[in-house]
Design a protein around this motif. Structure first.
Motif, short mmCIF file in Angstrom:
data_model
loop_
_atom_site.label_atom_id
_atom_site.label_comp_id
_atom_site.label_asym_id
_atom_site.label_seq_id
_atom_site.Cartn_x
_atom_site.Cartn_y
_atom_site.Cartn_z
N ALA A 1 -2.21 -43.50 3.52
CA ALA A 1 -2.83 -43.14 2.25
C ALA A 1 -4.33 -43.34 2.29
O ALA A 1 -5.09 -42.57 1.71
CB ALA A 1 -2.21 -43.94 1.11
N GLU A 2 -4.77 -44.39 2.98
CA GLU A 2 -6.20 -44.70 3.08
C GLU A 2 -6.85 -44.03 4.27
O GLU A 2 -8.05 -44.20 4.50
CB GLU A 2 -6.40 -46.22 3.16
CG GLU A 2 -5.92 -46.96 1.92
CD GLU A 2 -6.02 -48.47 2.07
OE1 GLU A 2 -6.36 -48.93 3.20
OE2 GLU A 2 -5.78 -49.18 1.08
N LYS B 1 0.43 -47.43 3.61
CA LYS B 1 -0.90 -47.73 3.09
C LYS B 1 -1.98 -47.20 4.01
O LYS B 1 -2.99 -46.64 3.56
CB LYS B 1 -1.04 -49.25 2.91
CG LYS B 1 -2.38 -49.67 2.32
CD LYS B 1 -2.44 -51.18 2.13
CE LYS B 1 -3.79 -51.61 1.55
NZ LYS B 1 -3.87 -53.07 1.39
N TYR C 1 9.93 -46.79 1.10
CA TYR C 1 8.49 -46.58 1.26
C TYR C 1 8.25 -45.14 1.72
O TYR C 1 9.11 -44.53 2.36
CB TYR C 1 7.93 -47.57 2.28
CG TYR C 1 8.32 -49.00 2.00
CD1 TYR C 1 7.62 -49.77 1.07
CD2 TYR C 1 9.43 -49.57 2.63
CE1 TYR C 1 7.99 -51.07 0.80
CE2 TYR C 1 9.81 -50.88 2.35
CZ TYR C 1 9.09 -51.62 1.43
OH TYR C 1 9.47 -52.91 1.15
N TRP D 1 -3.93 -47.10 12.63
CA TRP D 1 -2.92 -48.16 12.79
C TRP D 1 -3.16 -48.81 14.14
O TRP D 1 -2.98 -48.20 15.18
CB TRP D 1 -1.53 -47.54 12.69
CG TRP D 1 -0.41 -48.53 12.88
CD1 TRP D 1 0.40 -48.65 13.97
CD2 TRP D 1 0.01 -49.54 11.97
NE1 TRP D 1 1.31 -49.66 13.80
CE2 TRP D 1 1.10 -50.23 12.58
CE3 TRP D 1 -0.42 -49.94 10.71
CZ2 TRP D 1 1.75 -51.28 11.96
CZ3 TRP D 1 0.24 -50.99 10.10
CH2 TRP D 1 1.31 -51.65 10.70
N ARG E 1 1.14 -40.09 1.29
CA ARG E 1 0.24 -40.53 0.22
C ARG E 1 0.77 -40.18 -1.15
O ARG E 1 0.26 -40.65 -2.15
CB ARG E 1 -1.13 -39.85 0.42
CG ARG E 1 -1.83 -40.29 1.68
CD ARG E 1 -3.03 -39.43 1.98
NE ARG E 1 -2.62 -38.06 2.27
CZ ARG E 1 -3.47 -37.10 2.63
NH1 ARG E 1 -4.74 -37.36 2.73
NH2 ARG E 1 -3.02 -35.88 2.89
N GLU F 1 5.62 -50.43 4.74
CA GLU F 1 4.65 -50.50 3.64
C GLU F 1 3.22 -50.41 4.18
O GLU F 1 2.37 -49.72 3.62
CB GLU F 1 4.85 -51.78 2.85
CG GLU F 1 3.96 -51.88 1.62
CD GLU F 1 4.20 -53.15 0.82
OE1 GLU F 1 3.81 -53.19 -0.36
OE2 GLU F 1 4.78 -54.11 1.38
N ALA F 2 2.96 -51.13 5.29
CA ALA F 2 1.62 -51.10 5.88
C ALA F 2 1.30 -49.72 6.45
O ALA F 2 0.17 -49.23 6.33
CB ALA F 2 1.52 -52.17 6.97
#
Length: 935
Positions: free
Chosen positions: A811-812, A808, A561, A816, A384, A804-805
């Motif tokens: 971070a959120e 993300k 990333y 997955w 993050r 990248e996914a």
């Protein structure tokens, strides 16, 4: 009563008692020496004499034999236990533990009796230059406002009223419409009206009556509270509270205005002490609100407790309640890891300013330092937080930290089952619970080389030996306190000194030597950075290995990333043509082919198996038939497929498993993945797809560590040996060499020599000719390459989109899922190429270094490069050769040579028929293979 005795002769009290009880009283005589009290005088004297004798004996013993034991003034302090140190193969320190201090502060206690700005300025001057995470940096000097911010509630600098502390949900400092006039009068004049003090004791009420107006109180202001939704619906009256500016309210000017100056005996006028002003301030607030109202706002249990207190104690409790709400910061960490010199300066400041350890405290501890990393600290990877700092070449060292409750419980359960010796069985409490709690509160390594070293210390051969497994003791300091009567202490202007009696050195911390070469590690990191800049892959990885020992000389990765974990043991990629060297070795060892066997190239049409057509990369041979050796040197798919199909699928898969594929390698650096191999279906593979694809490195997933270990086995001569990162350990003055594993032979020596020469042929006239021809690198005795260019199929995700996914989602803090993964296939790729490629190269060399022959292998992988190049020799080749040369101590760039003009990948390669067998002759500089009878 007997005759002859009257009440008079018995006398007084004894006669009356005898008459009432009927017990006769006998007069003492010479024959019966009994006193009037009923005791025998001789026994009394003897008892008294015994007591005096015991006291005399005890006094003599204390004076003569127990000198100094009463009172016991001896004190002993011990520094934190030292941790292990890590050095590279040249002795350069990579990790160590240093003694430092954390500065903690209790704002509620400190600012009640000290002036904020004055103390903040003094502390900031001492802490100038200290690097603190989320605080001032090394390049930015500490300011007094930085100290104030870190010792006050968060709302001071980042609230609705910057510079002021506003209670979020006040209970005591809560005023309604009826209170506003009295509060405003007090803020404007500094006095409390007589009506407000009526409920106070007479003595206290008199002090308010005698007070004259001193002017407005600085640093306090009335602010309205935001109404809640319920209050808005009910149209409830507005409420107010007090906002505090601690700097102005507790300044010297404010308390002098409100209390006046104090005249000392020598005539000097000074400001009153801060605590007198805060006490006056809190008494005023109690009077404004009313003692009974303050008491009513306590929680029920606390209210009953305070109500039972004596008046003075109850008054103190009311003050404390208001102060805690006016300044709601009970404990803050001001700075972590300050050095002993600054800690000494802080102690002197505390002594000079009469700061108690309940207000500001220095907590000794050991902090882990990585001298080779930015900031010299082991930073934990955080997806993050964005990309790792570019100059951090030693992320491989890992990080330290603690676990949360859930992870600590899981880890403790696993260790109790698998490593019970690490639990503190000698503890009086439950060993499992003690160990679990240690995982929550004690920092320890959790990834990288640090974790590997810690595991070796816990599981090494000395783990079962209590004499060697004991914890290292810290340094001990002995001092003797000087006891001085309270009325004599003021004579010591700088405080009563203690006697320093001595110090004892602590035990030597274990020193672990790793196989890394710090200089080469920095080189690899720099070269990967250049690769990332020029080719822009989603992820790039590299490893340098001493072929004979399996020592990892350098290991690193870089990503566009944020990446969680260590990519060389977690990122699974398709090896492509670099895998062909393994397939060729297995085929030669199985005897299904020889280097000179010829195979059809199917140039122009492609090899057809069933309904599948297998094509070639640009620049593939156009000759109708070539040898097996040329097939590997020029990376011809058709040749390797024909060779692989000669081997039974079960046999091929079993041999690949023996090399470590599809198995977690156990590198010890943290979480790792095993990679993948196609499973057998009914004991075999589908020849058209799985079997044919494995032949040229498709449908196979490997990690960098795993693939490098197999390739090193091949180049070593066929003995499978795990890669290693630890070389030796020095503990308790003894050095323990961590011996190489004997290994297991998986290839014959002749097979390995043959494949090495095929790789030499690839470097000279094959796919590596652009960068690795022997004539371009005269310093090497031998140099070989195997390139890999993997064109991904449509079902494989673009690594750019995937990483990248993943970043993300991390971070959120979202899960997955397969659905999220499936959606990525619908997104456009972030590069111009219609397909994605994995570009890789294995380059190895042999040369004399300081009179010793060394062999080093370098493996570089770039996943989904966005540049115009895609071939392994073009994308990763320059990086691999640059690292290989510098690993031997050569210049990065090869010296000018009369090398033939290199060919481009898109130029048709014409193989001279006469050369097909010439490369096997011993008279060529790169040829060194056995004769026919030895193969």
């Amino acid at each position: 009563m007997e005759e002859g005795f009257t009440e008079k002769t018995m006398g007084g009290r004894n006669a009356r008692e005898a008459k009432e009880t009927g017990i006769p009283f006998e007069r003492a005589s010479a024959a019966s020496p009994v006193a009037a009290s009923g005791l025998r005088p001789v026994a009394v004297f003897v008892g008294i004499a015994t007591i005096f004798a015991a006291v005399a004996v005890r006094s003599i013993y204390i004076q003569s034999f127990a000198h100094g034991r009463q009172p016991d003034a001896l004190r002993e302090d011990e520094s934190p236990t030292a941790g292990f140190s890590v050095i590279d193969r040249t002795g350069r320190p990579l990790a160590t533990s240093v003694e430092c201090f954390d500065v903690t502060v209790s704002p509620q206690a400190l600012w009640r009796s000290h002036t904020p700005r004055r103390m903040c300025e003094a502390i900031a001057e001492i802490l100038d230059g200290v690097h603190v995470s989320s605080g001032p940096s090394e390049s930015q000097p500490w300011q007094w406002l930085d100290v104030l911010d870190r010792t006050m509630p968060r709302s001071l600098m980042r609230g609705m009223l910057p510079g002021r502390v506003v209670p979020e949900d006040p209970r005591f400092l809560l005023f309604g419409e009826a209170d506003l006039d009295a509060v405003r009068t007090w803020l404007d004049t500094g006095t409390v009206s007589i009506d407000e003090t009526a409920s106070l004791p007479p003595s206290i009420e008199a002090t308010f009556a005698e007070r004259s107006a001193r002017g407005p109180i600085r640093g306090l202001m009335l602010v309205p509270l935001l109404p809640t939704e319920e209050e808005q619906r009910a149209e409830a009256p507005r409420r107010w509270t007090l906002a505090l500016d601690p700097v102005e309210c507790f300044s010297v000017q404010t308390r002098t205005e409100q209390l006046g100056e104090i005249r000392r005996k020598n005539g000097d006028r000074v400001a009153p002490p801060p605590e007198r002003w805060t006490t006056r301030l809190l008494d005023d607030l109690v009077a404004l609100i009313g003692p009974d109202r303050v008491l009513d706002r306590f929680a029920p249990a606390r209210r009953l407790e305070v109500a039972r207190l004596q008046p003075i104690e109850r008054r103190l409790a009311l003050r404390d309640a208001l102060w805690a709400e006016l300044l709601p910061a009970r404990f803050r960490v001001l700075a972590r890891g300050i050095d002993p010199v600054r800690a000494h300066d802080l102690r002197e400041l505390m002594q000079a300013e009469a700061v108690s350890r309940y207000q500001l405290q220095l907590i000794p501890r050991l902090e882990r330092r990585h001298p080779t990393r930015p900031g010299a600290r082991p930073v934990a990877p955080d997806p993050r937080a964005g990309l790792e700092r570019e100059e951090d070449a030693f992320a491989l060292l890992g990080h330290w930290g603690v676990l949360d409750e859930k992870r600590a419980t899981f880890r403790a359960l696993r260790d109790r089952e698998q490593r019970p010796h690490v639990l503190p069985w000698e503890e009086a409490q439950d060993p499992f619970e003690a160990y679990r709690q240690s995982l929550v509160v004690e920092t320890r390594p959790w990834s990288g080389v640090e974790l590997l070293c810690q595991t070796e210390l816990e599981n090494g051969p000395w783990a079962a030996d209590s004499a060697r497994a004991h914890a290292v003791e810290g340094r001990r300091y002995t001092r003797r306190l000087r006891h001085v009567a309270r009325d004599r202490r003021p004579a010591w202007k700088e405080g009563v000194p203690n006697y320093f009696e001595g110090a004892a050195d602590g035990g030597l911390a274990p020193v672990i030597e790793v196989t890394l070469d710090a200089h080469l590690q920095e080189t690899l990191h720099r070269e990967l950075g250049d690769l990332m800049e020029s080719q822009r892959p989603a992820l790039a990885m590299g490893i340098a290995v001493d072929i004979q020992t399996g020592d990892v000389l350098a290991l690193d990765s870089a990503s566009l990333y944020p990446y969680s974990g260590f990519a060389p043991v977690r990122h699974v990629f398709t090896p492509g043509s670099t895998f062909k060297a393994i397939i060729m070795a297995l085929a030669l060892d199985a005897g299904v082919t020889t280097p000179t066997d010829e195979y059809d190239t199917y140039a122009g049409s492609g090899l057809t198996i069933g309904r599948r057509s297998i094509g070639e990369a640009e620049g593939a041979p156009t000759e109708p038939r070539i040898t097996a050796a040329e097939g590997l040197a020029f990376s011809c798919n058709a040749v390797l497929v024909q060779i692989a199909l000669k081997m039974d699928a079960a046999f091929l898969r079993e041999r690949l498993l023996s090399l470590g594929y599809a198995q977690a390698p156990g590198a010890g650096l943290g979480p790792e993945l095993p990679g993948t191999l196609p499973p057998l279906v009914k004991g075999t593979w589908n020849r058209t797809y799985a079997h044919a694809s494995v032949a040229f490195g498709h449908e196979v997933g490997v990690t960098l560590w795993q693939h490098a270990e197999a390739l090193a086995t091949l180049l070593r001569g066929g003995v499978s040996r795990p890669l290693r990162l630890l070389r030796s350990m020095e503990r308790d003055g003894e050095i323990y060499d961590l011996d190489l594993e004997s290994g297991e032979r998986v290839f014959s020596e002749s097979t390995c020599r043959t494949v090495r020469e095929m790789m030499a042929m690839g470097a000279n006239i094959g796919t590596g000719r652009h960068i690795a021809a022997a004539s371009m690198h005269p310093e090497f005795d031998w140099i070989g390459t195997k390139t890999g260019t993997t064109e991904k199929v449509g079902t494989e995700l673009c690594v750019h989109l995937e990483l990248e996914a993943l970043a993300k989602a991390s971070a959120e803090e979202t899960a997955w899922t397969s659905e999220l993964r499936a959606r990525l296939r619908e997104l456009p790729k972030p590069h111009r190429k219609s397909t994605c490629y994995t570009s890789s190269i294995c380059a190895a060399g042999s040369a004399m270094v300081d009179g010793e022959r060394r062999e080093i292998m370098v493996l570089i992988v770039a996943d989904d490069a966005m540049g115009k190049e895609r071939f392994g020799s073009r994308v990763t080749g320059p990086t691999a050769i640059a690292v290989l040369r510098q690993a031997f101590g050569f210049d990065r760039e090869a010296p000018p040579a009369d090398a033939p003009e290199s060919l481009d990948d898109d130029v048709e390669v014409v193989i001279i028929p006469e050369f097909r067998a010439d490369w096997l002759k011993n008279d060529l500089p790169w040829a060194d293979v056995p004769g026919e009878e030895e193969r």
